[in-house]
Write an enzyme that holds these catalytic residues in place. Structure first.
Site, PDB file in Angstrom:
ATOM      1  N   SER A  99       0.822  -1.214   0.000  1.00 42.09           N
ATOM      2  CA  SER A  99       0.000   0.000   0.000  1.00 42.09           C
ATOM      3  C   SER A  99       0.852   1.258   0.000  1.00 42.09           C
ATOM      4  CB  SER A  99      -0.969   0.013   1.184  1.00 42.09           C
ATOM      5  OG  SER A  99      -0.365  -0.469   2.331  1.00 42.09           O
TER       6      SER A  99
ATOM      7  N   ASN B 135      -4.537   6.780  -1.265  1.00 34.20           N
ATOM      8  CA  ASN B 135      -3.856   7.222  -0.049  1.00 34.20           C
ATOM      9  C   ASN B 135      -3.203   8.588  -0.215  1.00 34.20           C
ATOM     10  OD1 ASN B 135      -4.567   5.241   1.730  1.00 34.20           O
ATOM     11  ND2 ASN B 135      -2.863   3.899   1.180  1.00 34.20           N
TER      12      ASN B 135
ATOM     13  N   HIS C 118      -3.184  -3.444  -5.902  1.00 34.57           N
ATOM     14  CA  HIS C 118      -3.484  -2.934  -4.568  1.00 34.57           C
ATOM     15  C   HIS C 118      -4.973  -3.055  -4.254  1.00 34.57           C
ATOM     16  CE1 HIS C 118      -3.542   0.658  -1.581  1.00 34.57           C
ATOM     17  NE2 HIS C 118      -3.352  -0.473  -0.957  1.00 34.57           N
TER      18      HIS C 118
ATOM     19  N   GLU D  71      -6.168  -0.850  -7.338  1.00 37.40           N
ATOM     20  CA  GLU D  71      -5.249   0.054  -8.033  1.00 37.40           C
ATOM     21  C   GLU D  71      -4.202  -0.828  -8.720  1.00 37.40           C
ATOM     22  OE1 GLU D  71      -5.339   4.033  -5.169  1.00 37.40           O
ATOM     23  OE2 GLU D  71      -3.783   2.553  -4.822  1.00 37.40           O
TER      24      GLU D  71
HETATM   25  P1  NAD Z   1      -0.968  -9.061   8.095  1.00 32.41           P
HETATM   26  O1  NAD Z   1      -0.002  -8.728   9.164  1.00 32.41           O
HETATM   27  O2  NAD Z   1      -2.382  -9.340   8.472  1.00 32.41           O
HETATM   28  O3  NAD Z   1      -0.424 -10.307   7.249  1.00 32.41           O
HETATM   29  C1  NAD Z   1       0.866 -10.419   6.757  1.00 32.41           C
HETATM   30  C2  NAD Z   1       1.216 -11.893   6.723  1.00 32.41           C
HETATM   31  O4  NAD Z   1       2.420 -12.061   6.010  1.00 32.41           O
HETATM   32  C3  NAD Z   1       1.439 -12.499   8.113  1.00 32.41           C
HETATM   33  O5  NAD Z   1       0.652 -13.649   8.260  1.00 32.41           O
HETATM   34  C4  NAD Z   1       2.924 -12.832   8.124  1.00 32.41           C
HETATM   35  O6  NAD Z   1       3.223 -13.991   8.863  1.00 32.41           O
HETATM   36  C5  NAD Z   1       3.208 -13.050   6.646  1.00 32.41           C
HETATM   37  N1  NAD Z   1       4.591 -12.845   6.255  1.00 32.41           N
HETATM   38  C6  NAD Z   1       5.456 -11.902   6.682  1.00 32.41           C
HETATM   39  N2  NAD Z   1       6.639 -12.028   6.021  1.00 32.41           N
HETATM   40  C7  NAD Z   1       6.486 -13.050   5.142  1.00 32.41           C
HETATM   41  C8  NAD Z   1       7.323 -13.644   4.146  1.00 32.41           C
HETATM   42  N3  NAD Z   1       8.544 -13.188   3.933  1.00 32.41           N
HETATM   43  N4  NAD Z   1       6.839 -14.662   3.412  1.00 32.41           N
HETATM   44  C9  NAD Z   1       5.587 -15.128   3.616  1.00 32.41           C
HETATM   45  N5  NAD Z   1       4.749 -14.616   4.547  1.00 32.41           N
HETATM   46  C10 NAD Z   1       5.189 -13.584   5.284  1.00 32.41           C
HETATM   47  O7  NAD Z   1      -0.883  -7.851   7.064  1.00 32.41           O
HETATM   48  P2  NAD Z   1      -1.989  -7.370   6.022  1.00 32.41           P
HETATM   49  O8  NAD Z   1      -2.812  -6.295   6.660  1.00 32.41           O
HETATM   50  O9  NAD Z   1      -2.666  -8.538   5.411  1.00 32.41           O
HETATM   51  O10 NAD Z   1      -1.067  -6.635   4.938  1.00 32.41           O
HETATM   52  C11 NAD Z   1      -0.328  -7.338   4.002  1.00 32.41           C
HETATM   53  C12 NAD Z   1       0.101  -6.414   2.879  1.00 32.41           C
HETATM   54  O11 NAD Z   1      -1.051  -5.795   2.295  1.00 32.41           O
HETATM   55  C13 NAD Z   1       1.009  -5.276   3.302  1.00 32.41           C
HETATM   56  O12 NAD Z   1       1.904  -5.008   2.265  1.00 32.41           O
HETATM   57  C14 NAD Z   1       0.037  -4.127   3.484  1.00 32.41           C
HETATM   58  O13 NAD Z   1       0.647  -2.864   3.355  1.00 32.41           O
HETATM   59  C15 NAD Z   1      -0.911  -4.376   2.355  1.00 32.41           C
HETATM   60  N6  NAD Z   1      -2.262  -3.798   2.528  1.00 32.41           N
HETATM   61  C16 NAD Z   1      -2.894  -3.838   3.719  1.00 32.41           C
HETATM   62  C17 NAD Z   1      -4.161  -3.291   3.835  1.00 32.41           C
HETATM   63  C18 NAD Z   1      -4.904  -3.332   5.141  1.00 32.41           C
HETATM   64  O14 NAD Z   1      -5.884  -2.568   5.294  1.00 32.41           O
HETATM   65  N7  NAD Z   1      -4.532  -4.172   6.080  1.00 32.41           N
HETATM   66  C19 NAD Z   1      -4.784  -2.718   2.718  1.00 32.41           C
HETATM   67  C20 NAD Z   1      -4.115  -2.736   1.488  1.00 32.41           C
HETATM   68  C21 NAD Z   1      -2.843  -3.271   1.399  1.00 32.41           C
END
Ligand code: NAD
Length: 502
Positions: free
Chosen positions: A123, A194, A144, A156
């Protein structure tokens, strides 16, 4: 290069909140999905949770039991990346760290075929930077999604410097097949949503910092303009830590451009652990039994005699004043050629904001905010001149009430609340278009679908008018000085662009 990913197997890496949602959407669209997470058992747990969710939806009749079963049968939790050979698409949703994402994609290049598309759900990290060091950086693209993935329609599709246009197109088409509304974006800080959304929070935080109004008043004004939540209640919901860190990352990524400067008001809340709903307190107190503050109600006044009442100016707001007075069978004079919009009562002026403060405009003057959505909720900010008589200070809100508004007093600041916020959202969107981040339609769709705005910035611009928006921004710029309110060059040239296209 693959023409379509319709039948591709998909690997989702990261089985957190986003990864699980992406796996669900891909499987519902018919793809065979493999789900991987480095945390032991996380992928299997995510699958168990999806099983509960989909069976729950089936029990409520929102999905057939068969569809739920088939979707689940398509999702396989895997424990090593090597089990993902043969996939046509990888969607990465791991921790938001550049090194982790780069490392993962470099590792994946040794496992997947050369034509496998690599997508990142980042993001805030540059897609260009994530691709740096890959053997085939042209196949990496941003995809995204917004949270919650199964419900939010926007995707996106973000191109970095080296992303192949055909790869972006394939992801664009695939997003549509998954029931989403994709919008192309260029990899710049905050992408579209954003970035353009920053002023929604920033202008309210600036108004709070100068004590122009209380959070409940600012929220009520922006809700009346059609936003589902006011900025304060929304920041409380998002969490001030999360909201502050997005603002900070956009600020840093733009080389500390003052346009994006974070707020001390929010910093205080974060430092104090007042993170919003999740901590029980932010701008509002979420403890049991605490109610939201009541807003003052103002009674209408008797209408005066006809010769003392004049409606100035033209356009939708002047039309609305005229309609209300006609409905009340009130005689009045019209001054359509006036250079301001509003009501003149025995020489005192009640003026629609043009960006200047009431004090700048005169003595017996009060200004009122842009009424955007008055049919639904007529709440409207107003402010008297600092030089106005006590009698006009008392009368002005009662006149607004007579005209069908619910007036809320704020300090005499330029462009009040809604006009100021909208002008800055439009300004940011204009910069984004000029810099090739997105198209006007893309910005409108992204803001409506990614953050549920009642309209897109360019739809507001069309409704309002470029000169009016320029007037508001120039007034803000003059009042505050500095870089924050500088007008987008695109917006400045817009009147001539309109002439060119006719
Ligand atoms: P989260 O913490 O819920 O999940 C991330 C997962 O990735 C965890 O289960 C972790 O164990 C795993 N992980 C970490 N490093 C790893 C690796 N090297 N290989 C495999 N697995 C790995 O996070 P999230 O909220 O799901 O966010 C994930 C991505 O999506 C981020 O890049 C975030 O910026 C993006 N994002 C999040 C949102 C939101 O609202 N939460 C919205 C859009 C984008």
């Amino acid at each position: 290069m693959t023409q379509t990913l319709k039948d591709a197997s998909v690997l989702v890496v990261g089985a957190g909140i986003m990864g699980a949602g992406i796996a669900q959407v891909a499987a519902q669209a018919g793809h065979s999905v493999r789900l991987f997470d480095t945390r032991e058992g996380a992928a299997a747990q995510a699958k168990d949770k999806l099983t509960q969710t989909l069976q729950g939806l089936a029990a409520k009749g929102k999905l057939s039991a068969e569809a739920a079963e088939q979707t689940l049968s398509r999702i396989i939790a895997i424990t090593t990346l090597e089990e993902a050979t043969g996939v046509g698409l990888v969607v990465e949703a791991i921790v938001e760290k550049l090194d982790a994402k780069r490392g993962l994609f470099q590792q994946l290049e040794a496992i997947v075929a050369a034509d496998c598309v690599l997508a990142t759900n980042t993001s805030s990290i540059s897609v260009t930077a994530i691709a740096n060091g890959l053997q085939h950086p042209q196949r990496l693209v941003g995809m995204h999604f917004f949270n919650p993935v199964p419900l939010m329609k926007l995707v996106e599709v973000v191109s970095g410097l080296q992303t192949d246009a055909a790869v972006a197109t394939v992801i664009f088409d695939l997003s549509k097949d998954w029931g989403k509304v994709p919008v192309y974006a260029r990899s710049t800080p905050g992408f579209i949503v954003n970035r353009i959304a920053r002023p929604y929070y920033a202008e309210t935080l600036a108004l709070l910092q100068e004590q122009a109004a209380k959070p409940a008043v600012l929220d009520a004004c922006l809700r009346a303009a059609g936003f589902r939540m006011g900025p304060c209640e929304l920041m409380d919901l998002i969490g001030h830590d999360t909201n502050f860190s997005v603002t900070q990352s956009v600020f840093e990524a733009n080389f500390y451009d003052k346009r994006f400067v974070p707020s001390l008001v929010q910093r205080e809340l974060v430092d104090g652990g007042l993170l919003g709903r999740k901590s029980g307190r932010g701008f509002y107190d979420y403890a049991e039994g605490v109610s939201t503050p009541e807003l003052e109600a103002v009674q209408p006044v008797e209408l005066p005699t006809a010769q003392l009442l004049r409606v100035h100016g033209q356009g939708p707001v002047a039309d609305r004043l005229v309609a209300t007075l006609l409905q009340a069978k009130q005689a009045f004079l019209r001054v359509p050629s006036s250079d301001w919009v509003g009501l003149c009562v025995e020489g005192a002026q009640l003026r629609l904001t043009d960006g200047r403060t009431a004090s700048q405009l005169g003595v017996e003057v009060a200004v009122f905010d842009l009424p955007l959505n008055p049919a639904a909720d007529a709440t409207l900010a107003w402010a008297p001149s600092l030089r106005a008589s006590p009698a006009w200070r008392r009368a002005a809100p009662r006149w607004l009430a007579t005209l069908g508004f619910k007036p809320l007093r704020v300090a005499d600041t330029p462009a009040l609340v809604v006009a100021r916020t909208l002008a800055m959202l439009i300004n940011e969107a204009a910069d984004a278009v000029q810099q090739g981040v997105c198209t006007q339609d893309g910005a409108d769709a992204a803001m409506k679908l990614g953050v549920n705005y009642p309209a897109g910035p360019f739809e507001w611009l069309a409704q309002w008018s470029t000169p009016a928006v320029l007037g508001v921004l120039d007034a803000l710029d003059t009042h505050y000085r500095g870089e924050r309110y500088r007008v987008s060059p695109w917006l400045r040239q817009r009147p001539w662009m309109d002439m060119e296209s006719t």
